[in-house]
Design a protein around this motif. Sequence first.
Motif, mmCIF file in Angstrom:
data_model
loop_
_atom_site.group_PDB
_atom_site.id
_atom_site.type_symbol
_atom_site.label_atom_id
_atom_site.label_comp_id
_atom_site.label_asym_id
_atom_site.label_seq_id
_atom_site.Cartn_x
_atom_site.Cartn_y
_atom_site.Cartn_z
ATOM 1 N N ALA A 86 0.815 -1.218 0.000
ATOM 2 C CA ALA A 86 0.000 0.000 0.000
ATOM 3 C C ALA A 86 0.847 1.266 0.000
ATOM 4 N N THR A 87 1.972 1.242 0.687
ATOM 5 C CA THR A 87 2.818 2.436 0.801
ATOM 6 C C THR A 87 3.254 2.919 -0.578
ATOM 7 N N ALA A 88 3.775 2.002 -1.374
ATOM 8 C CA ALA A 88 4.250 2.360 -2.715
ATOM 9 C C ALA A 88 3.101 2.478 -3.705
ATOM 10 N N GLU A 89 2.088 1.672 -3.491
ATOM 11 C CA GLU A 89 0.948 1.607 -4.403
ATOM 12 C C GLU A 89 0.294 2.972 -4.603
ATOM 13 N N VAL A 90 0.056 3.685 -3.510
ATOM 14 C CA VAL A 90 -0.651 4.959 -3.611
ATOM 15 C C VAL A 90 0.189 6.002 -4.338
ATOM 16 N N ILE A 91 1.496 5.917 -4.186
ATOM 17 C CA ILE A 91 2.388 6.836 -4.907
ATOM 18 C C ILE A 91 2.277 6.580 -6.403
ATOM 19 N N ALA A 92 2.388 5.304 -6.778
ATOM 20 C CA ALA A 92 2.342 4.942 -8.195
ATOM 21 C C ALA A 92 0.977 5.220 -8.806
ATOM 22 N N LEU A 93 -0.095 5.042 -8.040
ATOM 23 C CA LEU A 93 -1.440 5.287 -8.566
ATOM 24 C C LEU A 93 -1.621 6.733 -9.017
ATOM 25 N N LEU A 94 -0.911 7.648 -8.374
ATOM 26 C CA LEU A 94 -1.006 9.064 -8.745
ATOM 27 C C LEU A 94 -0.002 9.446 -9.834
ATOM 28 N N GLY A 95 0.727 8.457 -10.347
ATOM 29 C CA GLY A 95 1.711 8.728 -11.386
ATOM 30 C C GLY A 95 3.016 9.263 -10.849
ATOM 31 N N ALA A 96 3.154 9.310 -9.535
ATOM 32 C CA ALA A 96 4.403 9.767 -8.925
ATOM 33 C C ALA A 96 5.381 8.593 -8.821
ATOM 34 N N VAL A 97 6.589 8.879 -8.384
ATOM 35 C CA VAL A 97 7.656 7.876 -8.342
ATOM 36 C C VAL A 97 8.069 7.612 -6.905
ATOM 37 N N PRO A 98 7.969 6.367 -6.429
ATOM 38 C CA PRO A 98 8.510 6.047 -5.108
ATOM 39 C C PRO A 98 10.025 5.976 -5.179
ATOM 40 N N VAL A 99 10.689 6.728 -4.329
ATOM 41 C CA VAL A 99 12.154 6.741 -4.281
ATOM 42 C C VAL A 99 12.575 5.965 -3.038
ATOM 43 N N TRP A 100 13.219 4.828 -3.256
ATOM 44 C CA TRP A 100 13.539 3.935 -2.145
ATOM 45 C C TRP A 100 14.729 4.426 -1.336
ATOM 46 N N VAL A 101 14.579 4.381 -0.032
ATOM 47 C CA VAL A 101 15.684 4.642 0.889
ATOM 48 C C VAL A 101 15.813 3.416 1.791
ATOM 49 N N ASP A 102 17.028 2.967 1.983
ATOM 50 C CA ASP A 102 17.268 1.733 2.729
ATOM 51 C C ASP A 102 16.918 1.905 4.206
ATOM 52 N N VAL A 103 16.895 0.782 4.922
ATOM 53 C CA VAL A 103 16.425 0.747 6.301
ATOM 54 C C VAL A 103 17.570 0.461 7.270
ATOM 55 N N GLU A 104 17.277 0.664 8.546
ATOM 56 C CA GLU A 104 18.244 0.369 9.605
ATOM 57 C C GLU A 104 18.329 -1.133 9.818
ATOM 58 N N GLU A 105 19.516 -1.612 10.044
ATOM 59 C CA GLU A 105 19.745 -3.043 10.229
ATOM 60 C C GLU A 105 19.004 -3.599 11.434
ATOM 61 N N ASP A 106 18.950 -2.843 12.516
ATOM 62 C CA ASP A 106 18.423 -3.399 13.769
ATOM 63 C C ASP A 106 16.918 -3.227 13.937
ATOM 64 N N THR A 107 16.312 -2.263 13.227
ATOM 65 C CA THR A 107 14.881 -1.995 13.404
ATOM 66 C C THR A 107 14.037 -2.291 12.168
#
Length: 365
Positions: A86-107
Amino acid sequence: MDFIDLKTQYAALRDPIQQRMQRVLDHGQYIMGPEVAELETALAARTGTAHCITVSSGTEALLISLMALGIQPGDEVITTPFTFAATAEVIALLGAVPVWVDVEEDTGLIDANLIEAAITPKTKAIMPVSLYGQVPDMDAINAIAAAHGNLPVIEDAAQSFGARYHDRESCNLSTFGCTSFFPSKPLGCYGDGGAIFTHDDALAQACREIRIHGQSKRYTHTRIGVGGRMDTLQCAIVLAKLERFAWEVQQRMQLGQAYNALCDAAGIPRMQQREGRTSVFAQYTVRVSQREQLQEQLKAAGIPTAVHYPIPMNQQPAYQGLCDRPTPVADRLATEVMSLPMSADLTQAQQQQVMQALTSVLSNT
């Protein structure tokens, strides 16, 4: 054993739930009935926000928030790939681009230290995700957003309603907070439902109009909208569940801490909780190797498990090619995470049963 025990919860809340539902059946206002405004007032008060707008799902909450901000095709929204679709889906539905940022190893939470490098002139919003019941480093994220022209920040708080971040409630930490009332969430209804939280009067009004097909008044459509209302019966159920939600949050925290102690004693790696933040443990998640084999063995022992999430969004077929930023930590976590049974009504005996089975299976692999 159920992965999430909704039956015991219902048994404890049967009378208030049935009374609340009967009230709706009696007045017959199934769409935008009085329970909708009552729930919005109660949730706004609980979070300390100026406005709560209930909507038909957590997904719709994110979509309506982006629409209220005027996100357009070609705009970029920074988010994490280690999340539900859902997080990425709503961005793409509006024609926008999800820009991925990596996550913390421990959380598993979005790494705030990596966000600034992902900002471009096309960046129009940042959408951090609260994961496993815990909020990301929102102060750091908000500071970065402020330094880049006051970029709006939308907390995807589908898993963290009831959690706190430095004495502030999840959903009251940024431009928008969006949560879900899907039945398995810490505060769930018996179908789909969600809510948007904000302090901004204009954005709140935009969200209210968008959720009813963009209407400022009946049959006057002042903006493009959606059919995004949360129905009255589902609002009634959440109102009934609010009666013991504070107790449930406390139970979840105690059970989470007990799981922590048991995992640490057994040397089982787990997702961590950061100082100054509480978790409502929407899931309790450990890290393992040979996960599929472990899951099969645990299933045979009567212990259900789940994986949140097995494939990062940047590796999903529908989203490949939208953004090529590498996310090695998210990729690795997706192969290792495994969630254990967790709900407010999990008993100490059940928790011991889970851990005994897990340690036994691990010792034989």
